[in-house]
Design an enzyme around this catalytic site. Structure first.
Site, mmCIF file in Angstrom:
data_model
loop_
_atom_site.group_PDB
_atom_site.id
_atom_site.type_symbol
_atom_site.label_atom_id
_atom_site.label_comp_id
_atom_site.label_asym_id
_atom_site.label_seq_id
_atom_site.Cartn_x
_atom_site.Cartn_y
_atom_site.Cartn_z
ATOM 1 N N GLU A 7 5.922 -2.229 -0.792
ATOM 2 C CA GLU A 7 5.365 -2.156 0.414
ATOM 3 C C GLU A 7 4.685 -3.211 0.653
ATOM 4 O O GLU A 7 4.919 -4.387 1.602
ATOM 5 C CB GLU A 7 4.579 -1.099 0.609
ATOM 6 C CG GLU A 7 3.468 -1.036 1.829
ATOM 7 C CD GLU A 7 2.448 -0.176 1.671
ATOM 8 O OE1 GLU A 7 2.379 1.129 2.268
ATOM 9 O OE2 GLU A 7 1.189 -0.468 0.852
ATOM 10 N N ASP A 50 0.074 6.764 6.237
ATOM 11 C CA ASP A 50 1.504 6.362 6.370
ATOM 12 C C ASP A 50 1.634 6.196 8.052
ATOM 13 O O ASP A 50 2.245 5.349 8.665
ATOM 14 C CB ASP A 50 2.549 7.088 5.861
ATOM 15 C CG ASP A 50 2.944 6.600 4.405
ATOM 16 O OD1 ASP A 50 2.187 5.765 3.912
ATOM 17 O OD2 ASP A 50 3.909 6.873 3.829
#
Length: 419
Positions: A80, A286
């Protein structure tokens, strides 16, 4: 495209009808809302430096040719953060940072053989040792797009053949041995490309415009497939977002419904007495990325512009109702607050906060909005200080990167990089 650059900062802005793929134009929301261009440029540079060069930076160089982005609070490097770092670097023209991050990612994270060849271990210690072998699908999503942009920006003969590296990942993510990044039936991105995570998805992994980038410049012979993936992803976002609040779950089924697997009980199981177990059907960390991701698709493509404009105002209306300076960072999708184990902990704390990462992404949604509330969200981001909370909690990594992305969006500096 109709643009408004009004001095009257309370004026509503005219919605876009075409995106940057067609027009090549980007809106500087800060300037539209009364900030001076010079102060916007200075603020963007300051926020970039906070992430990459300041005392609370999350980017670290290794030797003469490599570097990594670290989730400081977890003391690791994640696909990420590495792929986010590459996307930021190519947007800012920081070739040295980009190349360092890619070399580290390829050497330590990318599997060069075996069933996972071409995929990336999603978490590594900062010395490169794997904490996990499996991939998290959003990493590949960003790696591919950032590499294509690097190829378009710098060419492929300056030390790294960016297009060849992107093509290799594009080829490796095709379904093989029951491993796939994109579910072949629904055309939706998986949570993880493995036997378990391929059964569901994460709404924050859906960035349809990235597939359009792959279709235009991936040169892998799959343009029609990627455009279909973009269309399916937009349809999915309509299904997974609560129609009243604009909130989406952390993870969900491919049809947009709540998780029903035993590991993630849904509403029916809860009514039968099962615990919520981690609140996976709630809006939380998220989920913060979804407003910003939809804003990106609006800016770049705008093929779903009418729905996206409605969504932007809907989610801002919800958070406005919770208090522009007090809304919290986790909710059930109906807008009620989670309790107990539903609250996802971070950095050793299990606590609801007014987090700057969510302040950032809700402000980024202003790109889509015409209502006057959007300026209050932009002002809130501009004035927010990224400093530790009173109890000592501080997230330089996730909060810092989302803050940076939001400033890129709102200043018109998150762009499609063409040849």
């Amino acid at each position: 495209m109709a643009l408004v650059c009004a001095v009257n900062v309370s004026a509503q802005v005219t919605p876009w009808t075409e995106g940057a793929f067609t027009t090549g134009k980007y809106r500087n929301v800060f300037v539209d809302m009364g900030y001076q261009p010079a102060e916007v440029d200075a603020k963007l540079k300051e926020v970039f430096n906070d992430v990459f060069r300041g005392p609370n930076k999350v980017y670290f160089e290794v030797g003469d040719s490599m570097g990594y982005v670290s989730d400081i609070k977890n003391n690791d490097a994640r696909t990420e953060g590495m792929s986010y770092g590459m996307m930021v670097a190519v947007q800012f023209g920081e070739k040295d940072i980009f190349d360092r991050l890619w070399r580290w990612s390829k050497k330590y994270m990318q599997h060069q053989s075996g069933d996972r060849v071409g995929y990336f271990a999603w978490s590594c210690k900062t010395d490169g040792t794997h904490n996990a072998e499996g991939a998290a699908s959003d990493g590949e999503l960003y790696f591919i797009t950032a590499l294509i942009f690097a190829s378009n920006r710098w060419g492929d003969d300056t030390g790294i053949n960016y297009k060849a590296e992107a093509r290799r990942i594009l080829d490796c993510i095709q379904p093989r041995k029951n491993v796939f990044l994109i579910d072949p039936t629904t055309k939706l991105i998986t949570f993880t490309p493995d036997g378990f995570g391929q059964r569901f998805t994460d709404p924050s992994y859906h960035i349809p415009a990235f597939y359009e980038v792959w279709a235009k410049w991936g040169d892998d012979g799959r343009s029609e497939h990627w455009m279909e993936c973009a269309r399916k992803s937009r349809e999915f976002l309509h299904k997974c977002i609560n129609d009243k609040t604009g909130l989406n779950p952390d993870m969900c089924q491919y049809d947009g419904s709540e998780m029903q697997m035993p590991r993630f009980p849904g509403r029916q199981q809860r009514q039968q007495g099962a615990p919520r177990r981690n609140g996976v059907n709630n809006f939380r960390y998220d989920s913060w990325r979804v407003p910003m991701n939809i804003a990106l698709d609006y800016e770049w493509s705008c093929v779903d512009g009418e729905w996206q404009r409605q969504y932007g105002e809907k989610i801002q209306n919800f958070f406005y109702s919770q208090g522009i300076d007090t809304f919290l960072d986790q909710y059930r999708t109906d807008g009620s607050l989670p309790e107990g184990d539903e609250i996802l902990g971070a950095g050793g704390f299990r606590k609801l906060r007014h987090s700057i990462g969510l302040v950032a992404t809700t402000a980024a949604a202003s790109v889509m909005c015409s209502h006057e509330k959007s300026k209050e969200f932009v002002d809130a981001l501009w004035n927010a200080r990224h400093v530790p909370f009173e109890d000592g909690y501080f997230d330089a990594y996730y909060d810092g990167l989302l803050r940076l992305f939001a400033f890129m969006h709102l200043s018109g500096n998150y762009r499609i990089i063409t040849k």
